[in-house]
Design a protein around this motif. Structure first.
Motif, PDB file in Angstrom:
ATOM      1  N   PRO A 343       0.815  -1.218   0.000  1.00  0.00           N
ATOM      2  CA  PRO A 343       0.000   0.000   0.000  1.00  0.00           C
ATOM      3  C   PRO A 343       0.849   1.269   0.000  1.00  0.00           C
ATOM      4  O   PRO A 343       1.858   1.365   0.694  1.00  0.00           O
ATOM      5  N   VAL A 344       0.395   2.226  -0.799  1.00  0.00           N
ATOM      6  CA  VAL A 344       1.016   3.547  -0.866  1.00  0.00           C
ATOM      7  C   VAL A 344       0.065   4.551  -0.229  1.00  0.00           C
ATOM      8  O   VAL A 344      -1.146   4.510  -0.461  1.00  0.00           O
ATOM      9  N   ARG A 345       0.607   5.457   0.572  1.00  0.00           N
ATOM     10  CA  ARG A 345      -0.208   6.414   1.306  1.00  0.00           C
ATOM     11  C   ARG A 345      -0.208   7.769   0.604  1.00  0.00           C
ATOM     12  O   ARG A 345       0.819   8.213   0.088  1.00  0.00           O
ATOM     13  N   ALA A 346      -1.396   8.391   0.599  1.00  0.00           N
ATOM     14  CA  ALA A 346      -1.548   9.745   0.057  1.00  0.00           C
ATOM     15  C   ALA A 346      -2.320  10.593   1.051  1.00  0.00           C
ATOM     16  O   ALA A 346      -3.109  10.074   1.854  1.00  0.00           O
ATOM     17  N   HIS A 347      -2.121  11.903   1.005  1.00  0.00           N
ATOM     18  CA  HIS A 347      -2.724  12.825   1.977  1.00  0.00           C
ATOM     19  C   HIS A 347      -3.182  14.076   1.241  1.00  0.00           C
ATOM     20  O   HIS A 347      -2.574  14.490   0.241  1.00  0.00           O
ATOM     21  N   ALA A 348      -4.256  14.670   1.711  1.00  0.00           N
ATOM     22  CA  ALA A 348      -4.750  15.903   1.109  1.00  0.00           C
ATOM     23  C   ALA A 348      -5.101  16.911   2.190  1.00  0.00           C
ATOM     24  O   ALA A 348      -5.605  16.553   3.258  1.00  0.00           O
ATOM     25  N   ALA A 349      -4.854  18.168   1.893  1.00  0.00           N
ATOM     26  CA  ALA A 349      -5.327  19.285   2.703  1.00  0.00           C
ATOM     27  C   ALA A 349      -6.433  19.970   1.907  1.00  0.00           C
ATOM     28  O   ALA A 349      -6.304  20.180   0.700  1.00  0.00           O
ATOM     29  N   VAL A 350      -7.545  20.303   2.573  1.00  0.00           N
ATOM     30  CA  VAL A 350      -8.684  20.933   1.907  1.00  0.00           C
ATOM     31  C   VAL A 350      -8.829  22.361   2.435  1.00  0.00           C
ATOM     32  O   VAL A 350      -8.881  22.581   3.650  1.00  0.00           O
ATOM     33  N   TYR A 351      -8.881  23.308   1.495  1.00  0.00           N
ATOM     34  CA  TYR A 351      -8.958  24.726   1.840  1.00  0.00           C
ATOM     35  C   TYR A 351     -10.300  25.297   1.345  1.00  0.00           C
ATOM     36  O   TYR A 351     -10.886  24.810   0.381  1.00  0.00           O
ATOM     37  N   ARG A 352     -10.757  26.366   2.005  1.00  0.00           N
ATOM     38  CA  ARG A 352     -11.967  27.071   1.577  1.00  0.00           C
ATOM     39  C   ARG A 352     -11.627  28.499   1.184  1.00  0.00           C
ATOM     40  O   ARG A 352     -10.838  29.177   1.838  1.00  0.00           O
ATOM     41  N   LEU A 353     -12.210  28.924   0.060  1.00  0.00           N
ATOM     42  CA  LEU A 353     -12.076  30.303  -0.406  1.00  0.00           C
ATOM     43  C   LEU A 353     -13.459  30.931  -0.507  1.00  0.00           C
ATOM     44  O   LEU A 353     -14.426  30.255  -0.883  1.00  0.00           O
ATOM     45  N   ASP A 354     -13.518  32.213  -0.225  1.00  0.00           N
ATOM     46  CA  ASP A 354     -14.789  32.918  -0.377  1.00  0.00           C
ATOM     47  C   ASP A 354     -15.068  33.240  -1.837  1.00  0.00           C
ATOM     48  O   ASP A 354     -16.235  33.305  -2.249  1.00  0.00           O
ATOM     49  N   ASP A 363       1.219  27.340  -5.537  1.00  0.00           N
ATOM     50  CA  ASP A 363       1.185  28.048  -4.253  1.00  0.00           C
ATOM     51  C   ASP A 363      -0.242  28.124  -3.711  1.00  0.00           C
ATOM     52  O   ASP A 363      -1.203  28.238  -4.467  1.00  0.00           O
ATOM     53  N   ILE A 364      -0.348  28.082  -2.403  1.00  0.00           N
ATOM     54  CA  ILE A 364      -1.643  28.267  -1.738  1.00  0.00           C
ATOM     55  C   ILE A 364      -1.900  29.765  -1.647  1.00  0.00           C
ATOM     56  O   ILE A 364      -1.082  30.509  -1.098  1.00  0.00           O
ATOM     57  N   PRO A 365      -3.024  30.246  -2.179  1.00  0.00           N
ATOM     58  CA  PRO A 365      -3.242  31.694  -2.191  1.00  0.00           C
ATOM     59  C   PRO A 365      -3.555  32.247  -0.805  1.00  0.00           C
ATOM     60  O   PRO A 365      -4.020  31.536   0.091  1.00  0.00           O
ATOM     61  N   ALA A 366      -3.300  33.526  -0.657  1.00  0.00           N
ATOM     62  CA  ALA A 366      -3.660  34.206   0.591  1.00  0.00           C
ATOM     63  C   ALA A 366      -5.172  34.180   0.735  1.00  0.00           C
ATOM     64  O   ALA A 366      -5.915  34.312  -0.230  1.00  0.00           O
ATOM     65  N   GLY A 367      -5.624  33.990   1.924  1.00  0.00           N
ATOM     66  CA  GLY A 367      -7.059  33.949   2.176  1.00  0.00           C
ATOM     67  C   GLY A 367      -7.630  32.549   2.184  1.00  0.00           C
ATOM     68  O   GLY A 367      -8.781  32.357   2.608  1.00  0.00           O
ATOM     69  N   ALA A 368      -6.864  31.568   1.717  1.00  0.00           N
ATOM     70  CA  ALA A 368      -7.346  30.191   1.764  1.00  0.00           C
ATOM     71  C   ALA A 368      -7.279  29.689   3.206  1.00  0.00           C
ATOM     72  O   ALA A 368      -6.260  29.824   3.881  1.00  0.00           O
ATOM     73  N   VAL A 369      -8.353  29.110   3.661  1.00  0.00           N
ATOM     74  CA  VAL A 369      -8.440  28.639   5.046  1.00  0.00           C
ATOM     75  C   VAL A 369      -8.466  27.116   5.055  1.00  0.00           C
ATOM     76  O   VAL A 369      -9.282  26.490   4.368  1.00  0.00           O
ATOM     77  N   LEU A 370      -7.565  26.519   5.822  1.00  0.00           N
ATOM     78  CA  LEU A 370      -7.540  25.066   5.942  1.00  0.00           C
ATOM     79  C   LEU A 370      -8.756  24.619   6.756  1.00  0.00           C
ATOM     80  O   LEU A 370      -8.930  25.037   7.895  1.00  0.00           O
ATOM     81  N   VAL A 371      -9.574  23.754   6.145  1.00  0.00           N
ATOM     82  CA  VAL A 371     -10.793  23.333   6.838  1.00  0.00           C
ATOM     83  C   VAL A 371     -10.787  21.847   7.200  1.00  0.00           C
ATOM     84  O   VAL A 371     -11.592  21.409   8.029  1.00  0.00           O
ATOM     85  N   GLY A 372      -9.908  21.069   6.603  1.00  0.00           N
ATOM     86  CA  GLY A 372      -9.899  19.646   6.921  1.00  0.00           C
ATOM     87  C   GLY A 372      -8.847  18.902   6.127  1.00  0.00           C
ATOM     88  O   GLY A 372      -8.163  19.473   5.270  1.00  0.00           O
ATOM     89  N   GLU A 373      -8.708  17.618   6.431  1.00  0.00           N
ATOM     90  CA  GLU A 373      -7.721  16.774   5.756  1.00  0.00           C
ATOM     91  C   GLU A 373      -8.367  15.479   5.302  1.00  0.00           C
ATOM     92  O   GLU A 373      -9.393  15.048   5.845  1.00  0.00           O
ATOM     93  N   LEU A 374      -7.722  14.849   4.296  1.00  0.00           N
ATOM     94  CA  LEU A 374      -8.154  13.557   3.778  1.00  0.00           C
ATOM     95  C   LEU A 374      -6.937  12.655   3.683  1.00  0.00           C
ATOM     96  O   LEU A 374      -5.805  13.122   3.551  1.00  0.00           O
ATOM     97  N   SER A 375      -7.134  11.356   3.726  1.00  0.00           N
ATOM     98  CA  SER A 375      -6.027  10.420   3.579  1.00  0.00           C
ATOM     99  C   SER A 375      -6.542   9.124   2.988  1.00  0.00           C
ATOM    100  O   SER A 375      -7.740   8.817   3.059  1.00  0.00           O
ATOM    101  N   LEU A 376      -5.598   8.371   2.399  1.00  0.00           N
ATOM    102  CA  LEU A 376      -5.978   7.076   1.835  1.00  0.00           C
ATOM    103  C   LEU A 376      -4.740   6.196   1.729  1.00  0.00           C
ATOM    104  O   LEU A 376      -3.604   6.669   1.775  1.00  0.00           O
TER     105      LEU A 376
END
Length: 509
Positions: A343-354, A363-376
């Protein structure tokens, strides 16, 4: 990586011990059977002593030998072969190295001029003073001593014998003391940036050795061949590990090397003695030794990437849903010894923009808010359906950024990735965005007016009862009674009328 200082010290100690033991064995080599020496190539009289002597080689069996005790009678008798010795006639390692070099490279010849020149050079290295004085010369040059004798013995060859003898003496007298035996080992060097790269080196105490090295499970990077000749000890040669993709994709590769090396600068000669005559020296031959070494297990590389398809729209309070596929160069996906994928592991960060995201960017833009993570974890057998454990509670644009890094993997999987490997999706790839819309406001409607309270109905008249329906038994009885009365009255009236018109009925008889 290079061997540790302790391992290197132990290796060199082992080489020194092996060399010392081999030298001891060489000195104690058993004597061979006695053989009569015969005239070889050269000039002069083949007899124990003569006016001008014998200048050239003495053949013992199939070997040309040369005198190393000038001034002693010619060894015309039976000579004893003592084998290869590092202590012949009490000569130093440097003298033995020079003499062996000359009798090996130039002395095995049938040319009398060359043989005579070798004979003069060998005697001069063994005993300079005696060589110059044996036939009456009183000067201090080798050329003068040769001219003193050859101007009368072989005047037509005098100049050439001098020329060659001086050249041979110059080579032999400055020879670096050689060895009597040697050993070595193969060392592999790793490249942290490329697990399938690196280099190989042969370590030995005999710096003059040259040989051939053969790789197993790898090739030399510059030629693509598994074998290389004229390998120099201490020099590093780049290699490339060649995994057998068809036979065992994704499984570790074993790499090793073996070779055979040769040293021509040997501090020993093949030593012959003759009772009442010269000691002579023949070629000791090269010192040959084998080297070998095993590398640490190598792992073929793979280079995974990721593609994602997230749910495009959602409502507040719903979960983030993404279908994730691992792609890229997956030929050597890490496998177990049985061939099953690990098994190979992957991870994600989820951001919210208005506001709606712009073009994809690393690059992650200014104003992006980290709201949660995902993995598999995946074995690369198709898309993985990922549902977040959290909800998207606020309207906006939710962007997942997936990555695969070497640090997140198990050690066995990490070994199949380059040391600095990391793959990360660009921010705002269109298929990784979910828009959570603001729900529409509720539709406002007027409440219906309450109905008026109805007035109490007035008591019905008697005639109205006939229009009512239902199952009121009292009403039915009243109607029936009234009907009987009316019917009786009608019949009575009809009878009276009949009698007035026709009179009483007359019976007919």
């Amino acid at each position: 990586m290079l061997a540790s200082p302790l391992r290197r010290a132990l290796r060199m100690l082992a080489l020194s011990v092996a060399t010392a033991l081999a030298a001891t064995a060489l000195v104690l080599a058993p004597a061979h059977a006695a053989t009569a020496a015969t005239q070889g190539a050269g000039f002069g009289s083949w007899q124990p002593t003569s006016t001008h002597g014998w200048h050239g080689s003495m053949r013992v069996g199939d070997v040309h030998t040369y005198c190393i005790l000038p001034g002693i009678p010619l060894p015309t008798g039976t000579s004893t072969d003592h084998g290869v010795r590092a202590d012949a006639a009490g000569l130093s390692p440097q003298q033995l190295t020079g003499i062996n070099f000359l009798v090996t490279r130039y002395g095995q010849t049938e040319d009398p001029v060359q043989a005579a020149a070798v004979g003069w050079a060998v005697k001069a290295i063994a005993d300079w003073e005696t060589t110059l004085r044996t036939f009456g010369y009183r000067g201090d040059s080798l050329a003068g001593a040769i001219d003193w004798t050859f101007s009368r013995l072989a005047p037509t060859h005098n100049a050439r014998v001098q020329e060659l003898a001086l050249a041979y003496y110059a080579e032999g007298s400055v020879a670096t003391p050689g060895v009597t035996d040697a050993a070595g080992t193969v060392v592999f060097l790793r490249d942290d940036a490329d697990p399938l790269g690196g280099a190989v080196r042969v370590d030995t105490s005999a710096a003059e050795a040259r040989g051939t090295l053969t790789l197993v499970g790898a090739v030399f990077a510059d030629s693509g061949a598994a074998e290389r000749g004229d390998v120099v000890p201490g020099e590093e040669y780049r290699i490339s590990v060649a995994p057998a993709a068809e036979a065992s994709p994704g499984r570790p590769v074993e790499v090793s090397a073996h070779g055979r090396f040769r040293i021509d600068t040997v501090a020993a000669v093949r030593y012959f003695t003759t009772p009442g005559g010269q000691d002579t020296a023949g070629p000791a031959g090269p010192v040959e030794f084998e080297v070998a070494g095993d590398d640490e297990v190598r792992h073929p590389l793979f280079s995974p990437t990721i593609s994602t398809v997230a749910l495009s729209t959602a409502l507040p309070g719903e979960r983030f849903i993404d279908d994730v596929t691992v792609e890229g160069d997956l030929t050597h996906w890490p496998r177990t010894p049985d061939g099953d994928r690990l098994p190979v592991r992957a991870h994600a960060a989820v951001y919210r923009l208005d506001a709606e995201p712009g073009e994809p960017s690393p690059d992650i833009p200014a104003g992006a808010v980290l709201v949660g993570e995902l993995s598999l974890e995946t074995q690369g057998d198709g898309p993985v359906h990922v549902v977040s454990g959290w909800t998207m509670d606020s309207p906006g644009w939710y962007v997942a950024v997936w990555s695969i890094t070497r640090e997140a993997q198990s050690p066995v999987v990490a070994a199949h990735l380059a040391s600095a490997f990391a793959f990360t999706e660009a921010f705002a790839s269109p298929t990784q965005i979910t828009r959570v819309e603001t729900p529409p406001p509720p539709i406002e409607t007027e409440a219906p007016a309450a109905p008026d309270t109805p007035a109490e109905p007035a008591a019905p008249h008697a005639s109205a009862q006939l229009a009512e329906t239902g199952t009121d038994r009292q009403g039915l009885r009243g109607i029936a009674g009234m009907s009987v009365i009316l019917l009786t009255a009608g019949l009575t009236a009809a009878t009276l009328v009949h009698r007035r018109r026709f009179g009483d009925a007359v019976s007919i008889r």
